[in-house]
Design an enzyme around this catalytic site. Sequence first.
Site, PDB file in Angstrom:
ATOM      1  N   ASP A   1     114.534 121.574  90.940  1.00 42.81           N
ATOM      2  CA  ASP A   1     115.346 121.953  92.103  1.00 42.81           C
ATOM      3  C   ASP A   1     115.870 123.374  91.897  1.00 42.81           C
ATOM      4  O   ASP A   1     116.402 123.708  90.832  1.00 42.81           O
ATOM      5  CB  ASP A   1     116.514 120.968  92.266  1.00 42.81           C
ATOM      6  CG  ASP A   1     117.195 121.095  93.621  1.00 42.81           C
ATOM      7  OD1 ASP A   1     117.195 120.117  94.379  1.00 42.81           O
ATOM      8  OD2 ASP A   1     117.725 122.195  93.910  1.00 42.81           O
TER       9      ASP A   1
ATOM     10  N   ASN B   1     118.690 111.460  99.833  1.00 42.92           N
ATOM     11  CA  ASN B   1     119.606 111.670 100.945  1.00 42.92           C
ATOM     12  C   ASN B   1     118.859 111.464 102.260  1.00 42.92           C
ATOM     13  O   ASN B   1     117.705 111.867 102.384  1.00 42.92           O
ATOM     14  CB  ASN B   1     120.177 113.086 100.884  1.00 42.92           C
ATOM     15  CG  ASN B   1     120.978 113.339  99.617  1.00 42.92           C
ATOM     16  OD1 ASN B   1     121.641 112.435  99.111  1.00 42.92           O
ATOM     17  ND2 ASN B   1     120.900 114.556  99.085  1.00 42.92           N
TER      18      ASN B   1
ATOM     19  N   GLN C   1     121.090 115.236 103.791  1.00 39.11           N
ATOM     20  CA  GLN C   1     119.717 115.743 103.751  1.00 39.11           C
ATOM     21  C   GLN C   1     119.642 117.116 104.407  1.00 39.11           C
ATOM     22  O   GLN C   1     120.172 117.325 105.511  1.00 39.11           O
ATOM     23  CB  GLN C   1     118.768 114.778 104.467  1.00 39.11           C
ATOM     24  CG  GLN C   1     117.299 115.172 104.343  1.00 39.11           C
ATOM     25  CD  GLN C   1     116.345 114.109 104.889  1.00 39.11           C
ATOM     26  OE1 GLN C   1     116.765 113.104 105.475  1.00 39.11           O
ATOM     27  NE2 GLN C   1     115.064 114.321 104.686  1.00 39.11           N
TER      28      GLN C   1
ATOM     29  N   HIS D   1     112.403 113.352  99.558  1.00 37.20           N
ATOM     30  CA  HIS D   1     112.380 113.771  98.164  1.00 37.20           C
ATOM     31  C   HIS D   1     113.389 112.948  97.392  1.00 37.20           C
ATOM     32  O   HIS D   1     114.501 112.697  97.865  1.00 37.20           O
ATOM     33  CB  HIS D   1     112.689 115.263  98.017  1.00 37.20           C
ATOM     34  CG  HIS D   1     113.855 115.721  98.821  1.00 37.20           C
ATOM     35  ND1 HIS D   1     113.775 115.953 100.177  1.00 37.20           N
ATOM     36  CD2 HIS D   1     115.141 115.982  98.468  1.00 37.20           C
ATOM     37  CE1 HIS D   1     114.952 116.341 100.625  1.00 37.20           C
ATOM     38  NE2 HIS D   1     115.803 116.351  99.608  1.00 37.20           N
ATOM     39  N   LEU D   2     112.978 112.541  96.217  1.00 33.38           N
ATOM     40  CA  LEU D   2     113.871 111.841  95.306  1.00 33.38           C
ATOM     41  C   LEU D   2     114.461 112.886  94.365  1.00 33.38           C
ATOM     42  O   LEU D   2     113.724 113.612  93.701  1.00 33.38           O
ATOM     43  CB  LEU D   2     113.049 110.820  94.515  1.00 33.38           C
ATOM     44  CG  LEU D   2     113.787 109.639  93.908  1.00 33.38           C
ATOM     45  CD1 LEU D   2     114.387 108.781  95.007  1.00 33.38           C
ATOM     46  CD2 LEU D   2     112.821 108.809  93.078  1.00 33.38           C
ATOM     47  N   HIS D   3     115.803 112.987  94.357  1.00 37.01           N
ATOM     48  CA  HIS D   3     116.461 113.827  93.360  1.00 37.01           C
ATOM     49  C   HIS D   3     116.545 113.041  92.057  1.00 37.01           C
ATOM     50  O   HIS D   3     116.878 111.843  92.070  1.00 37.01           O
ATOM     51  CB  HIS D   3     117.903 114.134  93.767  1.00 37.01           C
ATOM     52  CG  HIS D   3     118.056 115.014  94.959  1.00 37.01           C
ATOM     53  ND1 HIS D   3     118.331 116.357  94.864  1.00 37.01           N
ATOM     54  CD2 HIS D   3     118.002 114.739  96.286  1.00 37.01           C
ATOM     55  CE1 HIS D   3     118.444 116.871  96.076  1.00 37.01           C
ATOM     56  NE2 HIS D   3     118.255 115.915  96.966  1.00 37.01           N
TER      57      HIS D   3
HETATM   58  P1  5GP Z   1     118.584 117.535 100.240  1.00 38.36           P
HETATM   59  O1  5GP Z   1     119.888 118.225 100.499  1.00 38.36           O
HETATM   60  O2  5GP Z   1     117.664 117.616 101.421  1.00 38.36           O
HETATM   61  O3  5GP Z   1     118.720 116.139  99.709  1.00 38.36           O
HETATM   62  O4  5GP Z   1     117.919 118.323  99.042  1.00 38.36           O
HETATM   63  C1  5GP Z   1     117.159 119.466  99.206  1.00 38.36           C
HETATM   64  C2  5GP Z   1     117.063 120.112  97.850  1.00 38.36           C
HETATM   65  O5  5GP Z   1     116.019 121.062  97.897  1.00 38.36           O
HETATM   66  C3  5GP Z   1     118.339 120.849  97.445  1.00 38.36           C
HETATM   67  O6  5GP Z   1     118.858 120.294  96.233  1.00 38.36           O
HETATM   68  C4  5GP Z   1     117.877 122.298  97.271  1.00 38.36           C
HETATM   69  O7  5GP Z   1     118.472 122.935  96.166  1.00 38.36           O
HETATM   70  C5  5GP Z   1     116.372 122.149  97.090  1.00 38.36           C
HETATM   71  N1  5GP Z   1     115.617 123.283  97.573  1.00 38.36           N
HETATM   72  C6  5GP Z   1     115.770 123.910  98.777  1.00 38.36           C
HETATM   73  N2  5GP Z   1     114.868 124.911  98.895  1.00 38.36           N
HETATM   74  C7  5GP Z   1     114.141 124.904  97.737  1.00 38.36           C
HETATM   75  C8  5GP Z   1     113.061 125.725  97.280  1.00 38.36           C
HETATM   76  O8  5GP Z   1     112.566 126.640  97.941  1.00 38.36           O
HETATM   77  N3  5GP Z   1     112.558 125.427  96.050  1.00 38.36           N
HETATM   78  C9  5GP Z   1     113.062 124.418  95.279  1.00 38.36           C
HETATM   79  N4  5GP Z   1     112.494 124.229  94.077  1.00 38.36           N
HETATM   80  N5  5GP Z   1     114.079 123.625  95.697  1.00 38.36           N
HETATM   81  C10 5GP Z   1     114.613 123.876  96.909  1.00 38.36           C
END
Ligand code: 5GP
Length: 112
Positions: free
Chosen positions: A30, A85, A92, A98-100
């Site tokens: 991430d 999320n 989200q 995506h699984l964190h």
């Molecule tokens: P969400 O908030 O949708 O659950 O998580 C999205 C995640 O994607 C966030 O933790 C954010 O840091 C990550 N993320 C967003 N853009 C990029 C990117 O361009 N590259 C990577 N490796 N992670 C990203």
Amino acid sequence: MSNCLFCKIIAGDISADKIYEDDDVLAFHDIGAQAPHHFLVIPKKHISTLNDVDDAALVGKLTLTASQIAKDFGFAENGYRVVMNCNEQGGQTVYHIHLHCLGGRQLTWPPG
Ligand code: 5GP
Ligand code: ZN
């Protein structure tokens, strides 16, 4: 999906620090890590939210991929958290599921 950030990572149009890849899933670090270990596991097939999932095996594979990477990186025994999320109130921000997986520090509960 052409305007999806994670589909662009899968296609190689945007770079990512990849950890694991096979025909079904991709794991990468991430970019905004919230823990010493923080990676994402995504399906190669575009699925917008958990509400759109109808493939139990695929979601199972995301989970097993996360636990295998946690074992390989050596923090599985200490512990870690996996979370997905869903939609706005779930936090989200990228609409490709995506699984964190977070580990490497004491995580608190409940999350904010
Ligand atoms: P969400 O908030 O949708 O659950 O998580 C999205 C995640 O994607 C966030 O933790 C954010 O840091 C990550 N993320 C967003 N853009 C990029 C990117 O361009 N590259 C990577 N490796 N992670 C990203
Ligand atoms: Zn996508």
